[in-house]
Design a protein around this motif. Structure first.
Motif, PDB file in Angstrom:
ATOM      1  N   SER A  43      -5.960   4.395  14.044  1.00  0.00           N
ATOM      2  CA  SER A  43      -5.855   3.103  13.367  1.00  0.00           C
ATOM      3  C   SER A  43      -4.388   2.714  13.168  1.00  0.00           C
ATOM      4  O   SER A  43      -4.013   1.548  13.358  1.00  0.00           O
ATOM      5  CB  SER A  43      -6.552   3.166  12.006  1.00  0.00           C
ATOM      6  N   LEU A  44      -3.564   3.688  12.800  1.00  0.00           N
ATOM      7  CA  LEU A  44      -2.151   3.396  12.571  1.00  0.00           C
ATOM      8  C   LEU A  44      -1.435   3.049  13.873  1.00  0.00           C
ATOM      9  O   LEU A  44      -0.552   2.191  13.895  1.00  0.00           O
ATOM     10  CB  LEU A  44      -1.478   4.591  11.896  1.00  0.00           C
ATOM     11  N   ARG A  45      -1.799   3.723  14.955  1.00  0.00           N
ATOM     12  CA  ARG A  45      -1.189   3.384  16.250  1.00  0.00           C
ATOM     13  C   ARG A  45      -1.586   1.983  16.695  1.00  0.00           C
ATOM     14  O   ARG A  45      -0.789   1.267  17.314  1.00  0.00           O
ATOM     15  CB  ARG A  45      -1.617   4.417  17.308  1.00  0.00           C
ATOM     16  N   LEU A  46      -2.801   1.574  16.360  1.00  0.00           N
ATOM     17  CA  LEU A  46      -3.292   0.263  16.797  1.00  0.00           C
ATOM     18  C   LEU A  46      -2.762  -0.865  15.923  1.00  0.00           C
ATOM     19  O   LEU A  46      -2.367  -1.926  16.432  1.00  0.00           O
ATOM     20  CB  LEU A  46      -4.827   0.263  16.788  1.00  0.00           C
ATOM     21  N   HIS A  47      -2.723  -0.656  14.611  1.00  0.00           N
ATOM     22  CA  HIS A  47      -2.407  -1.747  13.679  1.00  0.00           C
ATOM     23  C   HIS A  47      -1.057  -1.594  12.984  1.00  0.00           C
ATOM     24  O   HIS A  47      -0.662  -2.487  12.232  1.00  0.00           O
ATOM     25  CB  HIS A  47      -3.504  -1.855  12.612  1.00  0.00           C
ATOM     26  N   GLY A  48      -0.369  -0.476  13.192  1.00  0.00           N
ATOM     27  CA  GLY A  48       0.930  -0.306  12.566  1.00  0.00           C
ATOM     28  C   GLY A  48       0.886   0.552  11.326  1.00  0.00           C
ATOM     29  O   GLY A  48      -0.174   0.954  10.845  1.00  0.00           O
ATOM     30  N   GLN A  49       2.078   0.848  10.814  1.00  0.00           N
ATOM     31  CA  GLN A  49       2.210   1.807   9.725  1.00  0.00           C
ATOM     32  C   GLN A  49       1.568   1.310   8.435  1.00  0.00           C
ATOM     33  O   GLN A  49       1.357   0.113   8.237  1.00  0.00           O
ATOM     34  CB  GLN A  49       3.685   2.107   9.485  1.00  0.00           C
ATOM     35  N   TRP A  50       1.274   2.270   7.564  1.00  0.00           N
ATOM     36  CA  TRP A  50       0.732   1.987   6.247  1.00  0.00           C
ATOM     37  C   TRP A  50       1.877   1.756   5.261  1.00  0.00           C
ATOM     38  O   TRP A  50       2.920   2.382   5.418  1.00  0.00           O
ATOM     39  CB  TRP A  50      -0.119   3.193   5.805  1.00  0.00           C
ATOM     40  N   PRO A  51       1.742   0.892   4.279  1.00  0.00           N
ATOM     41  CA  PRO A  51       0.522   0.163   3.919  1.00  0.00           C
ATOM     42  C   PRO A  51       0.340  -1.118   4.728  1.00  0.00           C
ATOM     43  O   PRO A  51       1.324  -1.766   5.099  1.00  0.00           O
ATOM     44  CB  PRO A  51       0.740  -0.162   2.446  1.00  0.00           C
ATOM     45  N   TRP A  52      -0.917  -1.450   4.963  1.00  0.00           N
ATOM     46  CA  TRP A  52      -1.241  -2.714   5.622  1.00  0.00           C
ATOM     47  C   TRP A  52      -1.309  -3.824   4.577  1.00  0.00           C
ATOM     48  O   TRP A  52      -1.514  -3.560   3.385  1.00  0.00           O
ATOM     49  CB  TRP A  52      -2.586  -2.616   6.314  1.00  0.00           C
ATOM     50  N   PRO A  53      -1.146  -5.078   4.995  1.00  0.00           N
ATOM     51  CA  PRO A  53      -1.350  -6.186   4.058  1.00  0.00           C
ATOM     52  C   PRO A  53      -2.772  -6.133   3.490  1.00  0.00           C
ATOM     53  O   PRO A  53      -3.727  -5.807   4.201  1.00  0.00           O
ATOM     54  CB  PRO A  53      -1.146  -7.432   4.928  1.00  0.00           C
ATOM     55  N   LEU A  77      -5.419   3.745  -3.910  1.00  0.00           N
ATOM     56  CA  LEU A  77      -4.815   3.285  -5.153  1.00  0.00           C
ATOM     57  C   LEU A  77      -3.859   2.134  -4.855  1.00  0.00           C
ATOM     58  O   LEU A  77      -3.030   2.222  -3.948  1.00  0.00           O
ATOM     59  CB  LEU A  77      -4.059   4.429  -5.828  1.00  0.00           C
ATOM     60  N   MET A  78      -3.970   1.064  -5.626  1.00  0.00           N
ATOM     61  CA  MET A  78      -3.130  -0.121  -5.439  1.00  0.00           C
ATOM     62  C   MET A  78      -2.547  -0.551  -6.782  1.00  0.00           C
ATOM     63  O   MET A  78      -2.892  -1.600  -7.322  1.00  0.00           O
ATOM     64  CB  MET A  78      -3.962  -1.249  -4.802  1.00  0.00           C
ATOM     65  N   PRO A  79      -1.647   0.264  -7.358  1.00  0.00           N
ATOM     66  CA  PRO A  79      -1.150  -0.019  -8.708  1.00  0.00           C
ATOM     67  C   PRO A  79      -0.085  -1.107  -8.774  1.00  0.00           C
ATOM     68  O   PRO A  79       0.271  -1.541  -9.875  1.00  0.00           O
ATOM     69  CB  PRO A  79      -0.574   1.328  -9.146  1.00  0.00           C
ATOM     70  N   GLU A  80       0.443  -1.537  -7.627  1.00  0.00           N
ATOM     71  CA  GLU A  80       1.496  -2.549  -7.626  1.00  0.00           C
ATOM     72  C   GLU A  80       1.075  -3.726  -6.752  1.00  0.00           C
ATOM     73  O   GLU A  80       0.275  -3.567  -5.825  1.00  0.00           O
ATOM     74  CB  GLU A  80       2.804  -1.953  -7.096  1.00  0.00           C
ATOM     75  N   PRO A  81       1.628  -4.927  -7.002  1.00  0.00           N
ATOM     76  CA  PRO A  81       1.305  -6.089  -6.165  1.00  0.00           C
ATOM     77  C   PRO A  81       1.696  -5.842  -4.713  1.00  0.00           C
ATOM     78  O   PRO A  81       2.651  -5.102  -4.423  1.00  0.00           O
ATOM     79  CB  PRO A  81       2.132  -7.221  -6.786  1.00  0.00           C
ATOM     80  N   ASP A  82       0.965  -6.464  -3.812  1.00  0.00           N
ATOM     81  CA  ASP A  82       1.232  -6.305  -2.383  1.00  0.00           C
ATOM     82  C   ASP A  82       2.567  -6.968  -2.036  1.00  0.00           C
ATOM     83  O   ASP A  82       2.724  -8.175  -2.146  1.00  0.00           O
ATOM     84  CB  ASP A  82       0.092  -6.946  -1.584  1.00  0.00           C
ATOM     85  N   ARG A  83       3.516  -6.149  -1.598  1.00  0.00           N
ATOM     86  CA  ARG A  83       4.834  -6.697  -1.263  1.00  0.00           C
ATOM     87  C   ARG A  83       4.804  -7.489   0.030  1.00  0.00           C
ATOM     88  O   ARG A  83       5.785  -8.156   0.366  1.00  0.00           O
ATOM     89  CB  ARG A  83       5.855  -5.566  -1.153  1.00  0.00           C
ATOM     90  N   LEU A  84       3.688  -7.423   0.781  1.00  0.00           N
ATOM     91  CA  LEU A  84       3.564  -8.174   2.027  1.00  0.00           C
ATOM     92  C   LEU A  84       2.832  -9.500   1.838  1.00  0.00           C
ATOM     93  O   LEU A  84       2.506 -10.162   2.815  1.00  0.00           O
ATOM     94  CB  LEU A  84       2.843  -7.319   3.086  1.00  0.00           C
ATOM     95  N   SER A  85       2.583  -9.882   0.590  1.00  0.00           N
ATOM     96  CA  SER A  85       1.997 -11.199   0.340  1.00  0.00           C
ATOM     97  C   SER A  85       2.961 -12.285   0.799  1.00  0.00           C
ATOM     98  O   SER A  85       4.185 -12.111   0.713  1.00  0.00           O
ATOM     99  CB  SER A  85       1.701 -11.377  -1.156  1.00  0.00           C
ATOM    100  N   PRO A  86       2.444 -13.413   1.298  1.00  0.00           N
ATOM    101  CA  PRO A  86       3.335 -14.460   1.826  1.00  0.00           C
ATOM    102  C   PRO A  86       4.415 -14.902   0.845  1.00  0.00           C
ATOM    103  O   PRO A  86       5.557 -15.130   1.251  1.00  0.00           O
ATOM    104  CB  PRO A  86       2.357 -15.604   2.141  1.00  0.00           C
ATOM    105  N   VAL A  87       4.070 -14.990  -0.441  1.00  0.00           N
ATOM    106  CA  VAL A  87       5.043 -15.483  -1.405  1.00  0.00           C
ATOM    107  C   VAL A  87       6.213 -14.512  -1.582  1.00  0.00           C
ATOM    108  O   VAL A  87       7.307 -14.922  -2.021  1.00  0.00           O
ATOM    109  CB  VAL A  87       4.343 -15.736  -2.769  1.00  0.00           C
ATOM    110  N   ARG A  88       6.028 -13.239  -1.214  1.00  0.00           N
ATOM    111  CA  ARG A  88       7.097 -12.245  -1.366  1.00  0.00           C
ATOM    112  C   ARG A  88       7.894 -12.025  -0.078  1.00  0.00           C
ATOM    113  O   ARG A  88       8.912 -11.346  -0.100  1.00  0.00           O
ATOM    114  CB  ARG A  88       6.499 -10.920  -1.851  1.00  0.00           C
ATOM    115  N   LEU A  89       7.444 -12.563   1.014  1.00  0.00           N
ATOM    116  CA  LEU A  89       8.135 -12.355   2.284  1.00  0.00           C
ATOM    117  C   LEU A  89       9.548 -12.941   2.312  1.00  0.00           C
ATOM    118  O   LEU A  89      10.454 -12.342   2.906  1.00  0.00           O
ATOM    119  CB  LEU A  89       7.300 -12.923   3.429  1.00  0.00           C
ATOM    120  N   PRO A  90       9.791 -14.108   1.702  1.00  0.00           N
ATOM    121  CA  PRO A  90      11.173 -14.625   1.716  1.00  0.00           C
ATOM    122  C   PRO A  90      12.182 -13.640   1.125  1.00  0.00           C
ATOM    123  O   PRO A  90      13.346 -13.634   1.530  1.00  0.00           O
ATOM    124  CB  PRO A  90      11.078 -15.904   0.888  1.00  0.00           C
TER     125      PRO A  90
END
Length: 226
Positions: A43-53, A77-90
């Motif tokens: 899965s990681l080879r196909l979709h890229g490293q973890w964490p995924w969006p 476990l997802m204790p922090e907001p997703d840093r790959l969310s669109p609003v955080r990409l800038p």
């Protein structure tokens, strides 16, 4: 060995024999009531490293839900907001065009997308036991009620001071929460507690909570026998 289980050295010999049996004569599955969707090396080879969006996790949960499982467990476990969310990409990309940054900010948040995928489905999230108190999270938040009969099970279960779960937006959409913490023995996980205490509140393991969610039961019952 069965008559004198506490003789020094017998336990080590018994566990070593058990490990050999598992390698030489492993159990043959007779049925598959549980299906594991693994995020493995392929899965990681196909979709890229973890964490995924987490928008990807939302699509994965929705895809699994199409098969109408009795319940779905997420041992992530997802204790922090997703840093790959669109609003955080800038903040991750220097000199991003302001117009593009504004368009990204208007897109749905990844945590909100995952919460939408969990809502109204029997999805159980994992929580991890912590040895130290966590003032930011009440110990009993979101845990299924446990009714005890025959006495208090507290002295007989593994005790944690607090629990680490997922961010509020995702946690609030779950149908249940189950503990995934274990105590390895010599680097090997040999047993998994079905019930633990989190800050004095009884909490089920992920597997037990999945059964409760699948059955639609409002609470769990435990009987203590001396």
């Amino acid at each position: 060995m069965a008559v004198f289980p506490d003789v020094p050295g017998f336990r080590v010999l018994r566990l070593a024999s058990f490990d050999i049996y598992h390698r030489v004569m492993p159990r043959i599955p007779r049925s598959e009531p549980v299906v594991i969707v693994a995020i493995d090396e392929d899965s990681l080879r196909l979709h890229g490293q973890w964490p995924w969006p987490r928008s990807w996790l939302a699509r994965l949960v929705s895809r699994v839900a199409e098969a109408q499982p009795a319940a779905i467990g997420l041992d992530i476990l997802m204790p922090e907001p997703d840093r790959l969310s669109p609003v955080r990409l800038p903040g991750l990309v220097e000199e991003l065009d302001p117009a593009l940054a504004q368009r990204l900010a208007a897109l749905p948040d990844n945590d909100a997308l995952l919460a939408r995928a969990l809502r109204d489905r029997r999805v159980v999230l994992a929580v991890a036991g912590l040895e130290q108190p966590n003032p930011a999270r009440p110990p009993d938040r979101g845990l299924a009620p446990v009714r005890a009969f025959g006495g208090g099970p507290g002295p007989f279960v593994r005790r944690f001071a607090a629990a680490l779960g997922s961010v509020d937006a995702i946690d609030a959409a779950a149908a249940g929460r189950g503990v995934i913490s274990v105590d390895p023995e010599g680097g090997v996980v040999r047993r998994m507690p079905l019930l633990v205490s989190v800050g004095g509140t009884l909490a089920p393991s992920l597997g037990v909570e999945l059964l409760r969610a699948a059955a639609g039961a409002p609470a769990l019952s435990v009987r203590v026998r001396s």
